[in-house]
Motif scaffolding. Sequence first.
Motif, PDB file in Angstrom:
ATOM      1  N   VAL A   1       0.710  -1.320   0.061  1.00 46.86           N
ATOM      2  CA  VAL A   1      -0.075   0.138   0.030  1.00 46.86           C
ATOM      3  C   VAL A   1       0.843   1.164   0.035  1.00 46.86           C
ATOM      4  O   VAL A   1       1.799   1.365   0.905  1.00 46.86           O
ATOM      5  CB  VAL A   1      -0.846  -0.012   1.150  1.00 46.86           C
ATOM      6  N   LEU A   2       0.626   1.909  -0.931  1.00 50.55           N
ATOM      7  CA  LEU A   2       1.241   3.466  -0.944  1.00 50.55           C
ATOM      8  C   LEU A   2       0.575   4.147   0.133  1.00 50.55           C
ATOM      9  O   LEU A   2      -0.661   4.346   0.055  1.00 50.55           O
ATOM     10  CB  LEU A   2       1.236   3.995  -2.501  1.00 50.55           C
ATOM     11  N   HIS A   3       1.286   4.931   0.834  1.00 46.77           N
ATOM     12  CA  HIS A   3       0.802   5.737   1.771  1.00 46.77           C
ATOM     13  C   HIS A   3       1.635   7.157   2.129  1.00 46.77           C
ATOM     14  O   HIS A   3       2.770   6.939   1.833  1.00 46.77           O
ATOM     15  CB  HIS A   3       0.338   5.044   3.297  1.00 46.77           C
ATOM     16  N   ARG A   4       1.155   7.882   2.874  1.00 46.64           N
ATOM     17  CA  ARG A   4       1.689   9.176   3.185  1.00 46.64           C
ATOM     18  C   ARG A   4       1.092   9.595   4.468  1.00 46.64           C
ATOM     19  O   ARG A   4       0.003   9.069   4.722  1.00 46.64           O
ATOM     20  CB  ARG A   4       1.956  10.160   2.553  1.00 46.64           C
ATOM     21  N   THR A   5       1.659  10.722   5.339  1.00 43.90           N
ATOM     22  CA  THR A   5       0.757  11.159   6.287  1.00 43.90           C
ATOM     23  C   THR A   5       0.786  12.905   6.302  1.00 43.90           C
ATOM     24  O   THR A   5       1.900  13.501   5.662  1.00 43.90           O
ATOM     25  CB  THR A   5       1.406  10.895   7.887  1.00 43.90           C
ATOM     26  N   THR A   6      -0.296  13.398   6.699  1.00 43.31           N
ATOM     27  CA  THR A   6      -0.379  14.809   6.601  1.00 43.31           C
ATOM     28  C   THR A   6      -0.014  15.243   8.172  1.00 43.31           C
ATOM     29  O   THR A   6       0.005  14.493   9.030  1.00 43.31           O
ATOM     30  CB  THR A   6      -1.850  15.182   6.289  1.00 43.31           C
ATOM     31  N   VAL A   7      -0.057  16.571   8.139  1.00 44.99           N
ATOM     32  CA  VAL A   7       0.309  17.034   9.457  1.00 44.99           C
ATOM     33  C   VAL A   7      -0.820  18.118  10.056  1.00 44.99           C
ATOM     34  O   VAL A   7      -1.535  18.385   9.012  1.00 44.99           O
ATOM     35  CB  VAL A   7       1.660  17.941   9.672  1.00 44.99           C
ATOM     36  N   ASN A   8      -1.296  18.460  11.200  1.00 39.38           N
ATOM     37  CA  ASN A   8      -2.298  19.195  11.658  1.00 39.38           C
ATOM     38  C   ASN A   8      -1.716  20.348  12.307  1.00 39.38           C
ATOM     39  O   ASN A   8      -0.759  20.495  12.805  1.00 39.38           O
ATOM     40  CB  ASN A   8      -2.849  18.364  12.745  1.00 39.38           C
ATOM     41  N   LYS A   9      -2.712  21.433  11.992  1.00 37.83           N
ATOM     42  CA  LYS A   9      -2.114  22.797  12.562  1.00 37.83           C
ATOM     43  C   LYS A   9      -2.098  22.703  14.178  1.00 37.83           C
ATOM     44  O   LYS A   9      -1.193  23.682  14.732  1.00 37.83           O
ATOM     45  CB  LYS A   9      -3.258  23.821  12.113  1.00 37.83           C
ATOM     46  N   GLU A  10      -3.030  22.285  14.824  1.00 38.97           N
ATOM     47  CA  GLU A  10      -3.046  22.541  16.292  1.00 38.97           C
ATOM     48  C   GLU A  10      -2.700  21.256  17.126  1.00 38.97           C
ATOM     49  O   GLU A  10      -2.118  21.258  18.171  1.00 38.97           O
ATOM     50  CB  GLU A  10      -4.540  22.754  16.715  1.00 38.97           C
ATOM     51  N   LYS A  11      -3.131  20.048  16.413  1.00 36.41           N
ATOM     52  CA  LYS A  11      -2.595  18.874  17.220  1.00 36.41           C
ATOM     53  C   LYS A  11      -1.324  17.791  16.964  1.00 36.41           C
ATOM     54  O   LYS A  11      -1.003  18.013  15.784  1.00 36.41           O
ATOM     55  CB  LYS A  11      -3.843  17.991  16.991  1.00 36.41           C
ATOM     56  N   THR A  12      -0.843  17.378  17.957  1.00 32.99           N
ATOM     57  CA  THR A  12       0.260  16.547  17.893  1.00 32.99           C
ATOM     58  C   THR A  12      -0.250  15.115  17.393  1.00 32.99           C
ATOM     59  O   THR A  12      -1.128  14.683  18.171  1.00 32.99           O
ATOM     60  CB  THR A  12       1.174  16.264  19.148  1.00 32.99           C
ATOM     61  N   ARG A  13       0.257  14.604  16.299  1.00 32.79           N
ATOM     62  CA  ARG A  13      -0.027  13.370  16.164  1.00 32.79           C
ATOM     63  C   ARG A  13       1.034  12.247  16.294  1.00 32.79           C
ATOM     64  O   ARG A  13       2.370  12.727  16.320  1.00 32.79           O
ATOM     65  CB  ARG A  13      -0.277  13.342  14.505  1.00 32.79           C
ATOM     66  N   MET A  14       0.812  10.983  16.712  1.00 31.64           N
ATOM     67  CA  MET A  14       1.671  10.000  16.899  1.00 31.64           C
ATOM     68  C   MET A  14       1.358   8.758  16.312  1.00 31.64           C
ATOM     69  O   MET A  14      -0.042   8.512  16.281  1.00 31.64           O
ATOM     70  CB  MET A  14       1.985   9.933  18.396  1.00 31.64           C
ATOM     71  N   SER A  15       2.356   7.834  16.150  1.00 25.77           N
ATOM     72  CA  SER A  15       1.657   6.670  15.496  1.00 25.77           C
ATOM     73  C   SER A  15       2.704   5.582  16.036  1.00 25.77           C
ATOM     74  O   SER A  15       4.090   5.988  16.129  1.00 25.77           O
ATOM     75  CB  SER A  15       1.542   6.658  14.009  1.00 25.77           C
ATOM     76  N   TRP A  16       2.660   4.276  16.071  1.00 30.22           N
ATOM     77  CA  TRP A  16       3.306   3.101  16.475  1.00 30.22           C
ATOM     78  C   TRP A  16       3.273   1.966  15.595  1.00 30.22           C
ATOM     79  O   TRP A  16       2.631   1.205  15.769  1.00 30.22           O
ATOM     80  CB  TRP A  16       2.822   3.122  18.123  1.00 30.22           C
ATOM     81  N   PRO A  17       3.902   2.244  14.400  1.00 32.01           N
ATOM     82  CA  PRO A  17       4.021   1.048  13.492  1.00 32.01           C
ATOM     83  C   PRO A  17       4.911  -0.009  13.808  1.00 32.01           C
ATOM     84  O   PRO A  17       6.021   0.086  14.583  1.00 32.01           O
ATOM     85  CB  PRO A  17       4.403   1.634  12.204  1.00 32.01           C
ATOM     86  N   VAL A  18       4.511  -1.247  13.752  1.00 25.19           N
ATOM     87  CA  VAL A  18       5.496  -2.364  13.858  1.00 25.19           C
ATOM     88  C   VAL A  18       5.794  -3.167  12.718  1.00 25.19           C
ATOM     89  O   VAL A  18       4.934  -3.566  11.936  1.00 25.19           O
ATOM     90  CB  VAL A  18       5.117  -3.319  14.968  1.00 25.19           C
ATOM     91  N   PHE A  19       6.970  -2.881  12.198  1.00 23.20           N
ATOM     92  CA  PHE A  19       7.402  -3.351  10.962  1.00 23.20           C
ATOM     93  C   PHE A  19       7.677  -4.961  11.009  1.00 23.20           C
ATOM     94  O   PHE A  19       8.732  -4.916  11.807  1.00 23.20           O
ATOM     95  CB  PHE A  19       8.541  -2.463  10.312  1.00 23.20           C
ATOM     96  N   CYS A  20       7.090  -5.641  10.292  1.00 20.74           N
ATOM     97  CA  CYS A  20       7.627  -7.244  10.526  1.00 20.74           C
ATOM     98  C   CYS A  20       8.210  -7.681   9.013  1.00 20.74           C
ATOM     99  O   CYS A  20       7.656  -7.466   8.052  1.00 20.74           O
ATOM    100  CB  CYS A  20       6.004  -8.213  10.694  1.00 20.74           C
ATOM    101  N   SER A  21       9.252  -7.899   9.391  1.00 27.94           N
ATOM    102  CA  SER A  21      10.320  -8.171   8.051  1.00 27.94           C
ATOM    103  C   SER A  21      11.223  -9.490   8.322  1.00 27.94           C
ATOM    104  O   SER A  21      11.334  -9.783   9.370  1.00 27.94           O
ATOM    105  CB  SER A  21      11.389  -7.063   8.023  1.00 27.94           C
ATOM    106  N   PRO A  22      11.458 -10.205   7.070  1.00 26.50           N
ATOM    107  CA  PRO A  22      12.395 -11.187   7.378  1.00 26.50           C
ATOM    108  C   PRO A  22      13.527 -10.936   7.680  1.00 26.50           C
ATOM    109  O   PRO A  22      14.329  -9.946   7.475  1.00 26.50           O
ATOM    110  CB  PRO A  22      12.345 -11.551   5.547  1.00 26.50           C
ATOM    111  N   PRO A  23      14.261 -11.838   7.981  1.00 26.83           N
ATOM    112  CA  PRO A  23      15.899 -11.693   8.335  1.00 26.83           C
ATOM    113  C   PRO A  23      16.699 -11.555   6.977  1.00 26.83           C
ATOM    114  O   PRO A  23      16.182 -11.865   6.149  1.00 26.83           O
ATOM    115  CB  PRO A  23      16.362 -13.049   8.944  1.00 26.83           C
ATOM    116  N   GLY A  24      17.662 -10.551   7.302  1.00 32.83           N
ATOM    117  CA  GLY A  24      18.451 -10.071   5.856  1.00 32.83           C
ATOM    118  C   GLY A  24      18.799 -11.229   5.102  1.00 32.83           C
ATOM    119  O   GLY A  24      18.914 -11.000   3.893  1.00 32.83           O
ATOM    120  N   GLU A  25      19.274 -12.337   5.736  1.00 32.66           N
ATOM    121  CA  GLU A  25      19.698 -13.328   4.912  1.00 32.66           C
ATOM    122  C   GLU A  25      18.650 -14.147   4.008  1.00 32.66           C
ATOM    123  O   GLU A  25      18.898 -15.175   3.227  1.00 32.66           O
ATOM    124  CB  GLU A  25      20.653 -14.360   5.508  1.00 32.66           C
TER     125      GLU A  25
END
Length: 194
Positions: A134-158
Amino acid sequence: MMMIVVVVGFVIDYRAVNEEYAKKMMGVVDKVLDNLSLGLGLEERVLKDAVGGDGLEYLLKINYYPPCPRPDLALGVVAHTDMSAVTILVPNDVSGLQVFKDDVWFNVKYIPNALIVHIGDQLEILSNGKFKSVLHRTTVNKEKTRMSWPVFCSPPGELVLGPLPQLTNDENHPKFKTKKYKDYQYCKLNKLPQ
Ligand SMILES: O=C(O)CCC(=O)C(=O)O
Ligand SMILES: [Fe+2]
């Protein structure tokens, strides 16, 4: 002295909470991958095994987007796809995530207690394009602080990943190269062709 006790106390609590969260998160990821496997007409465990099984790596990132005086001129995170297999994201109650579909940016509604699941590049590759990263992006807000906590689940490098042989044949040629995840990462981070 007092300070150290407070700091140590905080660290212990944070570790305990984080470990509990990681355990729960791993259960969610297993369920998501199992169901996505079934959705591709494969046996339940195929995708989890293909992304590394118990070797799957979980990376928690904390995004902090302070208020911005000119949200019309700035983005929080520019448009991208995640290179992970799957990303599970918890936002605060300030909306800002947008996803791109049919040439339109859609706002992702904030739903209390809901998890946001992104299909990442590795699932697009394994499914030979049946799942789209999924192609995604985030906008920002004039008054409020936004937070997010993504957990990236990725294969081992090898680990070597490519379109699953069960999903390719004479009519469905592999659309992606088969390569080590660390080589995929290197190309993506350095904006090189895959
Ligand atoms: O903050 C969000 O909702 C998305 C963040 C994101 O896309 C990322 O960190 O990769
Ligand atoms: Fe992302």
